[in-house]
Design a protein around this motif. Structure first.
Motif, PDB file in Angstrom:
ATOM      1  N   VAL A 109      14.031  26.739 -38.022  1.00  0.00           N
ATOM      2  CA  VAL A 109      12.742  27.341 -37.662  1.00  0.00           C
ATOM      3  C   VAL A 109      11.835  27.562 -38.872  1.00  0.00           C
ATOM      4  CG1 VAL A 109      11.530  29.227 -36.501  1.00  0.00           C
ATOM      5  CG2 VAL A 109      13.731  28.465 -35.639  1.00  0.00           C
ATOM      6  N   LEU A 141      -5.905  12.057  -9.966  1.00  0.00           N
ATOM      7  CA  LEU A 141      -4.608  12.721 -10.163  1.00  0.00           C
ATOM      8  C   LEU A 141      -4.205  12.749 -11.631  1.00  0.00           C
ATOM      9  CD1 LEU A 141      -2.246  11.642  -7.274  1.00  0.00           C
ATOM     10  CD2 LEU A 141      -2.540  13.936  -8.197  1.00  0.00           C
ATOM     11  N   LEU A 152       4.232  10.457  -8.953  1.00  0.00           N
ATOM     12  CA  LEU A 152       3.749  10.563 -10.322  1.00  0.00           C
ATOM     13  C   LEU A 152       3.805  11.992 -10.913  1.00  0.00           C
ATOM     14  CD1 LEU A 152       2.776   8.400 -12.278  1.00  0.00           C
ATOM     15  CD2 LEU A 152       0.441   9.097 -11.758  1.00  0.00           C
ATOM     16  N   PRO A 153       3.291  13.017 -10.198  1.00  0.00           N
ATOM     17  CA  PRO A 153       3.355  14.361 -10.790  1.00  0.00           C
ATOM     18  C   PRO A 153       4.782  14.780 -11.136  1.00  0.00           C
ATOM     19  CG  PRO A 153       1.964  14.367  -8.857  1.00  0.00           C
ATOM     20  CD  PRO A 153       2.606  13.034  -8.899  1.00  0.00           C
ATOM     21  N   ASN A 204      -5.894   7.704  -7.878  1.00  0.00           N
ATOM     22  CA  ASN A 204      -5.041   7.579  -9.051  1.00  0.00           C
ATOM     23  C   ASN A 204      -5.665   8.237 -10.265  1.00  0.00           C
ATOM     24  OD1 ASN A 204      -2.556   6.527  -9.286  1.00  0.00           O
ATOM     25  ND2 ASN A 204      -3.204   4.421  -8.940  1.00  0.00           N
ATOM     26  N   TYR A 225      17.676  22.016 -38.789  1.00  0.00           N
ATOM     27  CA  TYR A 225      16.477  22.791 -38.462  1.00  0.00           C
ATOM     28  C   TYR A 225      16.800  24.272 -38.264  1.00  0.00           C
ATOM     29  CZ  TYR A 225      12.061  23.987 -36.202  1.00  0.00           C
ATOM     30  OH  TYR A 225      10.869  24.571 -35.870  1.00  0.00           O
ATOM     31  N   ALA A 249      20.722  29.910 -31.697  1.00  0.00           N
ATOM     32  CA  ALA A 249      19.305  29.529 -31.739  1.00  0.00           C
ATOM     33  C   ALA A 249      18.410  30.724 -32.055  1.00  0.00           C
ATOM     34  CB  ALA A 249      18.896  28.898 -30.414  1.00  0.00           C
ATOM     35  N   PHE A 250      18.620  31.829 -31.341  1.00  0.00           N
ATOM     36  CA  PHE A 250      17.656  32.925 -31.438  1.00  0.00           C
ATOM     37  C   PHE A 250      18.132  34.132 -32.234  1.00  0.00           C
ATOM     38  CE2 PHE A 250      16.314  30.545 -27.673  1.00  0.00           C
ATOM     39  CZ  PHE A 250      15.008  30.266 -28.048  1.00  0.00           C
ATOM     40  N   TYR A 279      22.536  30.364 -27.318  1.00  0.00           N
ATOM     41  CA  TYR A 279      21.460  31.348 -27.485  1.00  0.00           C
ATOM     42  C   TYR A 279      21.625  32.117 -28.803  1.00  0.00           C
ATOM     43  CZ  TYR A 279      18.841  35.660 -26.844  1.00  0.00           C
ATOM     44  OH  TYR A 279      18.009  36.716 -27.048  1.00  0.00           O
ATOM     45  N   GLU A 325      26.587  31.282 -26.536  1.00  0.00           N
ATOM     46  CA  GLU A 325      26.804  30.896 -27.927  1.00  0.00           C
ATOM     47  C   GLU A 325      25.611  30.078 -28.438  1.00  0.00           C
ATOM     48  OE1 GLU A 325      28.774  32.048 -29.944  1.00  0.00           O
ATOM     49  OE2 GLU A 325      28.977  30.592 -31.564  1.00  0.00           O
ATOM     50  N   PHE A 341      -7.775   4.135  -3.517  1.00  0.00           N
ATOM     51  CA  PHE A 341      -6.524   4.424  -4.230  1.00  0.00           C
ATOM     52  C   PHE A 341      -6.749   4.552  -5.726  1.00  0.00           C
ATOM     53  CE2 PHE A 341      -3.564   3.150  -0.699  1.00  0.00           C
ATOM     54  CZ  PHE A 341      -2.935   4.384  -0.672  1.00  0.00           C
ATOM     55  N   ILE A 391       5.907  12.850 -14.199  1.00  0.00           N
ATOM     56  CA  ILE A 391       5.323  13.377 -15.445  1.00  0.00           C
ATOM     57  C   ILE A 391       6.032  14.677 -15.829  1.00  0.00           C
ATOM     58  CG2 ILE A 391       3.227  14.364 -16.477  1.00  0.00           C
ATOM     59  CD1 ILE A 391       1.647  12.239 -14.889  1.00  0.00           C
ATOM     60  N   MET A 398       8.054  15.159 -19.210  1.00  0.00           N
ATOM     61  CA  MET A 398       7.613  16.159 -20.195  1.00  0.00           C
ATOM     62  C   MET A 398       8.606  17.289 -20.383  1.00  0.00           C
ATOM     63  SD  MET A 398       3.621  16.601 -20.320  1.00  0.00           S
ATOM     64  CE  MET A 398       3.958  17.473 -21.801  1.00  0.00           C
ATOM     65  N   ASN A 438      13.377  38.336 -31.697  1.00  0.00           N
ATOM     66  CA  ASN A 438      13.755  37.065 -32.325  1.00  0.00           C
ATOM     67  C   ASN A 438      13.135  35.891 -31.595  1.00  0.00           C
ATOM     68  OD1 ASN A 438      15.248  37.412 -34.604  1.00  0.00           O
ATOM     69  ND2 ASN A 438      17.178  37.655 -33.542  1.00  0.00           N
ATOM     70  N   LYS A 472       2.365   1.846  -3.338  1.00  0.00           N
ATOM     71  CA  LYS A 472       1.415   2.428  -4.297  1.00  0.00           C
ATOM     72  C   LYS A 472       1.213   3.920  -4.022  1.00  0.00           C
ATOM     73  CE  LYS A 472      -1.101  -1.753  -5.313  1.00  0.00           C
ATOM     74  NZ  LYS A 472      -2.164  -2.606  -4.784  1.00  0.00           N
ATOM     75  N   ALA A 473       1.061   4.210  -2.730  1.00  0.00           N
ATOM     76  CA  ALA A 473       0.889   5.624  -2.372  1.00  0.00           C
ATOM     77  C   ALA A 473       2.107   6.423  -2.806  1.00  0.00           C
ATOM     78  CB  ALA A 473       0.678   5.749  -0.869  1.00  0.00           C
ATOM     79  N   ILE A 493       1.980   7.092  -6.470  1.00  0.00           N
ATOM     80  CA  ILE A 493       1.021   8.164  -6.790  1.00  0.00           C
ATOM     81  C   ILE A 493       1.617   9.531  -6.453  1.00  0.00           C
ATOM     82  CG2 ILE A 493      -1.212   9.166  -6.137  1.00  0.00           C
ATOM     83  CD1 ILE A 493      -2.170   6.216  -5.823  1.00  0.00           C
ATOM     84  N   LYS A 504       0.833  -1.207   0.000  1.00  0.00           N
ATOM     85  CA  LYS A 504       0.000   0.000   0.000  1.00  0.00           C
ATOM     86  C   LYS A 504       0.868   1.257   0.000  1.00  0.00           C
ATOM     87  CE  LYS A 504      -4.318  -1.411   2.174  1.00  0.00           C
ATOM     88  NZ  LYS A 504      -5.114  -1.316   3.388  1.00  0.00           N
ATOM     89  N   LEU A 539      -3.749  15.983 -14.082  1.00  0.00           N
ATOM     90  CA  LEU A 539      -2.486  16.219 -14.776  1.00  0.00           C
ATOM     91  C   LEU A 539      -2.675  16.305 -16.280  1.00  0.00           C
ATOM     92  CD1 LEU A 539      -0.083  13.993 -12.723  1.00  0.00           C
ATOM     93  CD2 LEU A 539       0.252  16.401 -13.268  1.00  0.00           C
ATOM     94  N   MET A 583      18.653  26.375 -35.207  1.00  0.00           N
ATOM     95  CA  MET A 583      18.207  25.543 -34.089  1.00  0.00           C
ATOM     96  C   MET A 583      18.915  24.193 -34.059  1.00  0.00           C
ATOM     97  SD  MET A 583      15.984  26.953 -32.110  1.00  0.00           S
ATOM     98  CE  MET A 583      15.080  28.479 -32.068  1.00  0.00           C
TER      99      MET A 583
END
Lengths: 313, 428
Positions: free
Chosen positions: A68, B12, A41-42, B9, A66, A278-279, A275, A273, B5, A45, A49, B84, A34-35, A38, A31, B16, A284
């Motif tokens: 742009v 959440l 998890l944020p 889950n 590339y 790239a910009f 930056y 350099e 739970f 993620i 990402m 830019n 699992k907690a 959870i 348990k 998200l 890119m």
């Protein structure tokens, strides 16, 4: 030795009870696990990402042309080959290493001394702690502007100070022989606050008995500092070293505001350099290759530091 | 897994996902709200500060809305230093604003990649605007004979001098330098150093602005070109090398100014009495007016001629994104922004040179000697850029000229390296 029936039955009962307890504990553990998942998890993620995916995209882009405006076309290792032959980028790697070499150890040493002093029973100790920590929480751009005034050739504080001793003023930011020094000086000053706070926390974790015992053995303050304080701060020192290393390899704002990488690329660092490519130049793909190399350098340095830290602890 | 739970889950993960999808969803560049109002997004690197905002959102846009009440204009402010980044992220994210303001030298690159609308779609071209604008100035918005942008304001680099300092040095205050020899001779006479060699007054301030923008007029004055008609680098010519040699010699041999000689404030060297002449931005007039208004009487402007008269001009142009959903409304906004009233307000706020010739008689221009001088000499004005790769290579100009100024390279070496870089950029 004969064992009575009652003893055996008691033992069996006890074993059964133990395994039931173990089973219960294992369920609880599940348990909790699992907690834990959870709760993590944020962060996971977020990490995937905003860290893992961008790194993978940067790796992919680094093998494309590339720019742009137009879709990316594979050029495989052409950006890496170009990077190898790019004099300005090589200068930027060198400048980043120079900046790191001076800012990290010097600011660590200064912050340790300051933390040690501010760990003593001083008047207005809290005020001093806040004052030293202030640069860390102040916007770098604002700090850079103030330092630019202090570095001003004609009316700056530093030159006024030098001239009061009859020493000719220095073109701090405009002379390629002094520009890196000027940026490093700001880097050291700005880095002290955060390191000092970590050292201060670590200092407060050192048991007082060690000092008392050493005092009985006749150790003086310097010996106590070198033989007790410094060794007991090893973990904190390595933690500070790693974060400072990463920070200094990512130095950008003060360069952008104060020197723009100049004069004659004397303060061009890797991030600046990247930056620019790239910009400013919209390259890119090439900038991603440079950024990926920066990532690899920081990653390797972090791994080395961690390994070294583990062996030291 | 217990029911509680499972629910936790699910909850959440849903939160998200909603957050992530919300963050990732790209807002379309032009939108229409529930009241049926069309929203246009305008990106501007000018109208900076609260003054600029008051002018744009308090005067210019309300006037536009009187004619177009169903169009809502959302303004995104930025600076040229950040433009830019804004454009790059806008292009990548598919959120390019409908109407954009860009600098001279920027249009070619964006037009080449089909990011901008040709104004011929709205029956507007150089010929139809030539009665209002100097044709040379309109060229900054042209790519491959198509007009993509209309200038709102220009900023010139001019020669400026102090009449008082000319008199003190025994020079005729009515006779500014007309060519390079005179500039060199006057600058040497006007330079003042103390007994230790410390600079007190620069003969000519050449280093307060971007090196590229100060060297380019020397190139053009000497009959040189940045690029030829095919877009090949043409600056590494005899004229270019001579221009860079002259520029670097003024600093390194004639010592008419020093690197790092500055006021330390927003005030200019010439306005502070620390330079007798300067190659400066036209807004130096406004700058002196704010810092030291008494000095305005003492200031005059000049343009030099070696092989030909030439001065530099940059500026801000308004253009329309190819991705706009409301091209007609976007063009109406562009026309409004480049109109007489809006253009005058924008130039006044920034102390710049109006691109519209009909503003020459305005009170603002007549009372601003720098702006008036620039407008009267627009026939000698040359823009930077001219090739789509300009944005990629322009910062290298500054770097290479700096290398020559710091004697790390000879002028010939610096320009040869620059030419190599320009050719590489063209080939990419």
């Amino acid at each position: 030795m004969e064992v009575s029936e009652s003893t055996v039955s008691r033992k069996n009962k006890s074993t059964k009870q133990h395994s039931v307890n173990a089973l219960k504990f294992s369920k609880l553990e599940k348990k909790q696990r699992k907690a834990g998942v959870i709760l993590v998890l944020p962060a996971m993620i977020h990490f995937i990402m905003f860290t893992t995916i961008p790194i993978l995209i940067a790796l992919w882009l680094s093998m494309t042309d590339y720019r742009v405006f137009s879709p990316a076309q594979w050029n495989w290792f052409a950006n890496y080959v170009e990077m190898w032959n790019d004099k300005v980028f090589m200068i930027s790697i060198w400048n980043t290493a120079v900046y790191t070499f001076w800012t990290v150890p010097v600011s660590m040493a200064i912050s340790l001394v300051i933390a040690f002093i501010l760990n003593q029973k001083l008047r207005m100790r809290a005020w001093y702690r806040a004052a030293f920590f202030l640069p860390h929480v102040t916007a770098t751009v604002a700090i850079a502007m103030v330092w630019m005034w202090m570095y001003n050739n004609e009316f700056g504080l530093f030159n006024a100070f030098l001239e009061s001793f009859g020493i000719k003023g220095i073109n701090w930011l405009g002379d390629p022989n002094w520009s890196m020094f000027s940026v490093v000086l700001l880097g050291i000053w700005k880095g002290i606050g955060q390191k000092m706070i970590i050292y201060l926390a670590a200092l407060q974790g050192i048991p007082n008995q060690l000092y008392e015992a050493s005092k009985i053995d006749g150790a003086n303050a310097f010996q106590q500092f070198m033989r007790i304080t410094v060794p007991m701060l090893t973990a904190a020192t390595f933690f500070i070293f790693v974060i400072s290393l990463i920070d200094s390899f990512q130095v950008f704002e003060q360069i952008y505001v104060m020197t723009g990488g100049g004069p004659i690329n004397s303060t061009t660092v890797m991030t600046y350099e990247i930056y620019q490519n790239a910009f400013e130049s919209y390259r890119m793909g090439y900038a991603s290759a440079q950024a990926f190399l920066l990532f690899v350098i920081v990653f390797i340095l972090t791994i080395i530091s961690r390994k070294y830290m583990k062996s030291e602890l | 897994m217990s029911r509680r739970f499972k629910w936790m889950n699910l909850l959440l993960i849903s939160i998200l996902l909603v957050g992530v999808l919300g963050a990732c969803s790209s807002e379309s560049s032009s939108t229409s709200n529930a009241e049926g109002k069309k929203t246009l997004r305008l990106l501007t690197p000018i109208f900076e500060g609260s003054d600029g905002k008051d002018i744009l959102e308090g005067e210019i846009i309300p006037k536009f809305n009187e004619e177009y009440p169903d169009v809502n204009v959302e303004v995104e402010y930025t600076t040229y230093a950040k433009l830019n980044e804004k454009l790059t992220t806008g292009m990548v994210g598919g959120t390019m604003p409908d109407v954009l303001m860009m600098g001279v030298g920027w249009i070619e690159g964006f037009a080449k990649e089909n990011q901008l609308k040709s104004l011929s779609e709205f029956d507007t071209d150089v010929d139809s605007l030539s009665a209002t604008y100097n044709e040379k100035v309109l060229q900054a918005g042209v790519y491959k004979d198509e007009l993509y942008a209309i200038p709102i304001m220009l900023d010139a680099r001019l020669g400026v001098y102090s009449k008082k300092m000319f008199e003190e040095a025994g020079l005729d205050p009515k006779h500014p330098p007309e060519n390079w020899d005179e500039l060199r001779e006057y600058a040497k006479k006007l330079t003042k150093r103390d007994s230790n060699g410390n600079l007190e007054v620069a003969g000519v301030d050449l280093l307060s602005y971007d090196h590229r923008q100060i060297w380019l007029p020397f190139l053009w004055q000497n009959g040189g070109k940045l690029f030829d008609e095919e877009g090949n680098a043409a600056f590494n010519s005899t004229e270019g090398v001579e221009a860079l040699t002259f520029y670097t010699n003024l600093v390194n041999k004639d010592k008419v100014t020093d690197v790092g000689f500055e006021t330390g404030t927003d005030a200019s060297l010439i306005g502070s009495g620390m330079a007798a002449m300067a190659m400066a931005h036209n807004n130096i007039w406004t700058n002196i007016e704010q810092q030291n208004p008494e000095a305005l009487e003492d200031i005059e402007f000049f343009v030099m001629e070696e092989e030909q008269k030439a001065m530099f001009y940059g500026g801000t142009l308004a253009t329309i994104s190819e991705s706009t959903e409301y091209p007609e409304e976007a063009f109406a906004l562009l026309t409004h922004l480049t109109g007489e009233e809006a253009s005058l307000l924008a130039n006044e706020q920034r102390g710049n040179v109006p691109a519209r010739m009909d503003l020459l008689d305005s009170e603002y221009v007549q009372n601003n000697k720098g702006v008036k001088f620039a407008m009267e000499n627009l026939e000698y004005a040359y823009p930077e850029g001219g090739v789509p790769e300009w944005l990629e290579i322009r910062s290298k100009f500054t770097e290479e000229i700096e290398q020559a100024l710091y004697k790390e390279k000879t002028p010939k070496e610096a320009l040869s390296d620059l030419e190599g870089y320009a050719e590489q950029a063209k080939g990419r």
